[in-house]
Write an enzyme that holds these catalytic residues in place. Structure first.
Site, PDB file in Angstrom:
ATOM      1  N   ASN A  49      -2.068   8.832   1.259  1.00  0.00           N
ATOM      2  CA  ASN A  49      -1.927   8.600   0.067  1.00  0.00           C
ATOM      3  C   ASN A  49      -3.282   9.135  -0.720  1.00  0.00           C
ATOM      4  O   ASN A  49      -2.898   9.880  -1.756  1.00  0.00           O
ATOM      5  CB  ASN A  49      -1.622   7.066  -0.443  1.00  0.00           C
ATOM      6  CG  ASN A  49      -0.194   6.769   0.061  1.00  0.00           C
ATOM      7  OD1 ASN A  49       0.405   7.180   0.612  1.00  0.00           O
ATOM      8  ND2 ASN A  49       0.261   5.523  -0.219  1.00  0.00           N
TER       9      ASN A  49
ATOM     10  N   ASP B  79      -7.025  17.643 -44.747  1.00  0.00           N
ATOM     11  CA  ASP B  79      -6.032  17.558 -43.684  1.00  0.00           C
ATOM     12  C   ASP B  79      -6.437  16.608 -42.561  1.00  0.00           C
ATOM     13  O   ASP B  79      -5.504  16.165 -41.716  1.00  0.00           O
ATOM     14  CB  ASP B  79      -6.117  18.930 -42.898  1.00  0.00           C
ATOM     15  CG  ASP B  79      -5.666  20.188 -43.859  1.00  0.00           C
ATOM     16  OD1 ASP B  79      -4.603  19.973 -44.441  1.00  0.00           O
ATOM     17  OD2 ASP B  79      -6.402  21.289 -43.711  1.00  0.00           O
TER      18      ASP B  79
ATOM     19  N   VAL C 256       0.796  -1.236   0.068  1.00  0.00           N
ATOM     20  CA  VAL C 256       0.003   0.069  -0.023  1.00  0.00           C
ATOM     21  C   VAL C 256       0.991   1.271   0.084  1.00  0.00           C
ATOM     22  O   VAL C 256       0.404   1.922  -0.645  1.00  0.00           O
ATOM     23  CB  VAL C 256      -0.935  -0.010   1.265  1.00  0.00           C
ATOM     24  CG1 VAL C 256      -1.684   1.459   1.261  1.00  0.00           C
ATOM     25  CG2 VAL C 256      -1.863  -1.266   1.146  1.00  0.00           C
TER      26      VAL C 256
ATOM     27  N   ASP D 231      -7.765  22.772 -41.642  1.00  0.00           N
ATOM     28  CA  ASP D 231      -8.955  22.792 -41.733  1.00  0.00           C
ATOM     29  C   ASP D 231      -9.975  22.309 -42.463  1.00  0.00           C
ATOM     30  O   ASP D 231     -11.002  22.059 -42.366  1.00  0.00           O
ATOM     31  CB  ASP D 231      -9.234  24.551 -41.734  1.00  0.00           C
ATOM     32  CG  ASP D 231      -8.775  24.874 -43.078  1.00  0.00           C
ATOM     33  OD1 ASP D 231      -8.315  24.243 -43.926  1.00  0.00           O
ATOM     34  OD2 ASP D 231      -8.765  26.228 -43.234  1.00  0.00           O
TER      35      ASP D 231
ATOM     36  N   ILE E 289       2.703   2.198  -3.528  1.00  0.00           N
ATOM     37  CA  ILE E 289       1.680   2.647  -4.635  1.00  0.00           C
ATOM     38  C   ILE E 289       1.006   3.921  -4.373  1.00  0.00           C
ATOM     39  O   ILE E 289       0.411   4.097  -3.219  1.00  0.00           O
ATOM     40  CB  ILE E 289       0.662   1.839  -5.005  1.00  0.00           C
ATOM     41  CG1 ILE E 289       1.570   0.446  -5.280  1.00  0.00           C
ATOM     42  CG2 ILE E 289      -0.158   2.008  -6.076  1.00  0.00           C
ATOM     43  CD1 ILE E 289       0.611  -0.880  -5.114  1.00  0.00           C
TER      44      ILE E 289
ATOM     45  N   ASP F  71      -1.052  24.585 -41.562  1.00  0.00           N
ATOM     46  CA  ASP F  71      -1.528  25.061 -42.976  1.00  0.00           C
ATOM     47  C   ASP F  71      -1.209  26.400 -43.039  1.00  0.00           C
ATOM     48  O   ASP F  71      -1.238  27.251 -41.979  1.00  0.00           O
ATOM     49  CB  ASP F  71      -3.067  24.496 -42.878  1.00  0.00           C
ATOM     50  CG  ASP F  71      -3.669  24.739 -44.312  1.00  0.00           C
ATOM     51  OD1 ASP F  71      -2.937  24.479 -45.115  1.00  0.00           O
ATOM     52  OD2 ASP F  71      -4.592  25.044 -44.210  1.00  0.00           O
TER      53      ASP F  71
END
Length: 880
Positions: free
Chosen positions: A713, A623, A280, A619, A283, A327
């Site tokens: 935790n 694309d 425990v 756009d 983690i 673009d």
């Protein structure tokens, strides 16, 4: 097969069809079987169960589930286990919810197909659903029609097609059924072809369908969209590696504890309980939730800056971006044509102003300019009324030019009444209008300079009409070439007085030439500054456009994207390169011109191949595959198609390149904050493991219970971690190099900081535990002391964790109000757990504490804060 370089007769023969009769009923069935239907194939969606399973087997989730099962089954700590499983369930729900919202660009692609088509069958033109069109069908189109499938033109009359959905360029393309093309011609230059889902803006045509469904250019885009696989983002990869590291570390420590315990002859159940505590402790149970919430808050922050992020993971990936591929039209440029130069048959004159604004200045005067601006305004079918603009972009720019000469359209059309018009067509490349001016008939003509000059016999020079000679023709040609080299689109203007006429088409001769204008879609002013910021931040800017190479080079140089012509390449050159050659070329090429949708995907893949984290903007429908392939696909919110928005990870609501740069900056801030709270949480986990490990090795027993560790935790640490995720940006965040996508989230510097803080935290907690046991030899008092010290240490340490380099004396320690609130809230919860009856029974903290006892355990909590500050000083000395 390249039908664009075959004759009309060869194409008709290929499909065994007559242009007078079209296909027969039997041929339709035969062609449907042979060439396929005119529909797109969608990629099969992953099932909900498959998505849940995919998230469930993520390593960090598996670790949490294992810890929960051990807590419930082995130790009977049901509350611990339920807490952990709830966190796992929440994490899976949020991830699956995001995936279910993922794009379906192919479905959006279907929605822009033509609803119906006019086809010739058995000698009659009939209207059918576009999905029923087959290869070999003879199709008729006119202004306003969508092209139902790819077709080779057979006949065309003044045909113009808007191909922006396919090529990205907004100016309609003039088509010609009779033109002959070379074997390899780029998509935007195939003038005898019409492509699926493009729109006829002018004229009419007849053509033969040569590709349907997935075989069309649009179908190719759909295929590329289906082929692109979703990949893990840099953050997901880093967190997965971190989870594996923590898991393996906890396994090693647990095995070591077991071996030592067995040698000592300790009770197996007691050893197992200690192992649960270690599992425990190792983690960071709160980490997935904290990351999810911080990324979600980052999405909201970016939305305020006109960047709508569709995927949580994209928020962090922006911070790792090393290349922004943009673009040109509308993103880097204004997407508004503007006249910037005039040649008045004597000299080149500059014109100021931007967009279609009617304000600006022509920096020179002459009679030729007066005539030229009259023609520009009157031989024109566009209009500008306030902010309302209507018409062709080139014609709109000419109205703006005339306004800068003091000419108002509304007044001029009344005093120069139009009598007749000879519209533009692609053969003669000119347009003429006839006007009544002071009882005279004046013909005004504009068009391509080379074609127009052929119809002129005289020119206006410094107020005099002179006869055109070879010297003048050469002068015009030089002016034309000079403007063209600067990527300007050049138009010529001429006029004459007309007496009597029967056909206006016969009057386009004997004209008086008045000059040329140069027109361009200019760069956005703010983009130049944004690109400088990118360069400073170590981010390459790449321009990808369907426009001509010359135009792309000029814009690229003006924006600072390139410094020399050799840094640009076009679609034809790309086609000649092998994958290996292209990858090598991409390393120092920043402008890609005249590219097709396939080229865009190839460019993005090549950038990724050399280790870049690539952002791609666009756009158009064309694309979409590249947007989906890119690490960060960015679509335009105003001009963008639904297809591009569906394929993208982020949508710009203002279509502005600078917004991408702001989003990248915000992404860097978020990643910086993620590092802060990951370092904060992991150092606590490592400290907890050290505390338990050292205590067990020395035979003291565990200083912390599993439920107490879980509380630290999930609750105590999580709120400061959230607050660290909301930390404001630090100075110079855009002066750093992009985040290395291959670097671990815990780098050398963070490892040093974690080591320092974990050591001081474990030392403080063990000291507190031993003091508690010295007061009362039972474990409960010592564990309560340790519990107070570790929580106090964590809360104080969150203030230090606000910066990885600055000490608390170099910053305002209380500037982040969220940290202040979380610290106060953390202390309030500590008081509840310590002193509220019932709750202190659950946490086993129901011991008698004197004020001195509490202050002793509390004061020891300052030691980890000291350790955090010492780590910063150590790093600064080491770097110096």
């Amino acid at each position: 097969m390249n039908f664009y370089n075959q004759t009309k007769e060869e194409v008709l023969k290929e499909y065994n069809v007559s242009k007078e009769k079209g296909l027969s009923k039997d041929q339709v069935s035969e062609h449907l079987e042979k060439y396929g239907s005119n529909t797109f194939v969608e990629k099969k969606q992953e099932s909900l169960l498959a998505m849940i399973f995919g998230e469930l087997v993520q390593f960090l989730n598996l670790l949490l589930i294992a810890a929960a099962v051990i807590s419930i089954v082995a130790s009977g700590e049901v509350i611990d286990g339920v807490f952990i499983l709830a966190i796992v369930a929440l994490n899976i729900f949020l991830s699956v919810y995001q995936e279910r919202k993922a794009s379906n660009a192919v479905r959006a692609l279907k929605s822009i197909s033509a609803p119906s088509a006019t086809v010739l069958r058995d000698g009659k033109f009939i209207s059918i659903p576009s999905t029923d069109v087959v290869a070999g069908d003879i199709v008729k189109v006119e202004e306003g029609d969508y092209i139902p499938a790819d077709m080779r033109l057979i006949e065309s009359v003044n045909l113009k097609i808007d191909e922006s959905a396919l090529t990205g360029e907004s100016v309609p393309v003039e088509k010609d059924a009779d033109v002959s093309l070379k074997e390899k011609t780029s998509l935007g230059d195939r003038l005898n072809m019409a492509y699926m889902s493009t729109i006829v803006t002018y004229g009419r045509a007849t053509g033969i369908i040569v590709a349907t469904g997935m075989s069309t250019e649009m179908g190719s885009i759909a295929g590329m969209l289906n082929e692109v696989e979703d990949e893990l983002t840099p953050l997901q990869i880093r967190i997965d590696k971190l989870g594996k590291f923590l898991g393996m570390t906890s396994v090693v420590v647990v095995i070591l504890i077991f071996i030592v315990g067995l040698i000592r002859g300790e009770d197996l159940l007691e050893l197992f309980m200690v192992s649960v505590s270690l599992a425990v402790a190792a983690i960071p149970e709160g980490l997935p939730a904290v990351i999810t919430v911080v990324l979600a808050l980052g999405m909201r922050q970016m939305a305020k800056q006109n960047a709508i992020v569709k995927k949580l993971s994209a928020v962090e990936t922006l911070g790792s971006t090393t290349v922004i591929s943009s673009d040109k039209t509308g993103t880097l440029t204004q997407n508004k044509m503007v006249v910037t130069r005039i040649f008045d048959n004597d000299k080149i004159i500059e014109v100021t102003g931007s967009g279609y604004e009617l304000e600006g200045k022509i920096k020179g005067e002459s009679e030729a300019i007066d005539h030229l601006t009259n023609i520009a305004l009157l031989c024109n079918n566009a209009s500008i009324e306030g902010k309302e603009v209507l018409g062709d972009p080139t014609e709109l720019s000419l109205i703006a030019l005339a306004s800068k000469a003091g000419k108002i359209q509304e007044k001029m059309i009344k005093t120069h009444k139009r009598i007749d018009e000879y519209p533009f067509d692609s053969d003669r490349k000119m347009m003429s209008t006839l006007h009544e001016v002071d009882h005279k008939k004046m013909l005004y003509t504009k068009g391509a300079p080379d074609q127009l000059l052929k119809q002129c016999t005289h020119y206006l020079y410094q107020g005099e009409v002179k006869k055109i000679d070879e010297k003048f023709k050469n002068t015009v040609e030089l002016a034309n070439q000079g403007m063209a080299r600067k990527a300007l689109r050049v138009l010529g203007f001429a006029y004459k007085e007309v007496d009597e006429y029967s056909k206006l088409s016969e009057e386009e001769q004997g004209l008086i030439f008045t000059g040329l204008v140069g027109i361009i879609d200019p760069p956005r002013e703010e983009v130049k500054a944004a690109i400088k910021i990118c360069h400073k931040a170590g981010i390459r800017t790449v321009m990808i456009t369907g426009d001509h190479k010359l135009t792309a080079i000029a814009i690229g140089k003006e924006l600072g994207i390139i410094s020399k012509d050799s840094q640009a390449i076009d679609g034809d050159e790309i086609e000649t390169l092998s994958d290996e050659e292209f990858i090598a070329k991409v390393k120092d090429t920043n402008v890609f011109a005249r590219v097709s949708p396939k080229h865009k995907v190839r460019i993005v893949k090549a950038l990724q191949e050399i280790g870049e984290i690539a952002s791609m903007t666009g756009d158009g429908v064309n694309d979409a595959p590249a947007l989906k392939q890119a690490d960060i696909g960015v679509a335009m919110g105003i001009t963008g198609t639904d297809v591009s928005k569906e394929a993208a990870d982020m949508v710009l609501m203002d279509d502005n390149f600078t917004t991408i740069v702001k989003a990248v900056e915000q992404g860097r801030v978020i990643y910086s904050n993620i590092r802060k709270f990951v370092g904060y949480l992991i150092s606590c986990n490592v400290g907890e493991v050290l505390v338990i490990f050292i205590a067990i090795m020395l035979g003291f027993g565990s200083p912390l219970l599993p439920l107490q560790i879980l509380w630290i935790n999930l609750v105590t640490d999580s709120f400061p971690a959230f607050a660290l995720g909301l930390e404001e940006k630090e100075e110079g965040i855009m002066d750093r190099k992009p985040i290395d996508p291959n670097a671990s989230i815990i780098d050398k510097n963070m490892a040093i900081a974690i080591a320092f803080q974990a050591f001081f935290l474990s030392a403080a907690v063990l000291t507190s535990y031993l003091i508690g046991r010295s007061i009362n030899p039972d474990d409960t008092t010592g564990q309560t002391f340790a519990f107070i010290t570790i929580i106090t240490g964590e809360l104080f340490r969150s203030i230090s964790a606000r910066s990885e380099v600055k000490t608390i004396f170099q910053m305002n320690p209380f500037k982040n109000k969220y940290i202040n609130y979380s610290v106060l809230f953390g202390f309030a919860l500590l008081m509840v757990v310590l002193f509220v009856p019932g709750i202190n029974d659950i946490f086993r903290t129901n011991v008698h504490l004197t004020f001195t006892n509490f202050i002793t355990a509390f004061a020891l909590g300052f030691i980890p804060l000291f350790g955090g500050e010492l780590a910063k000083l150590f790093k600064s000395v080491k770097e110096a």
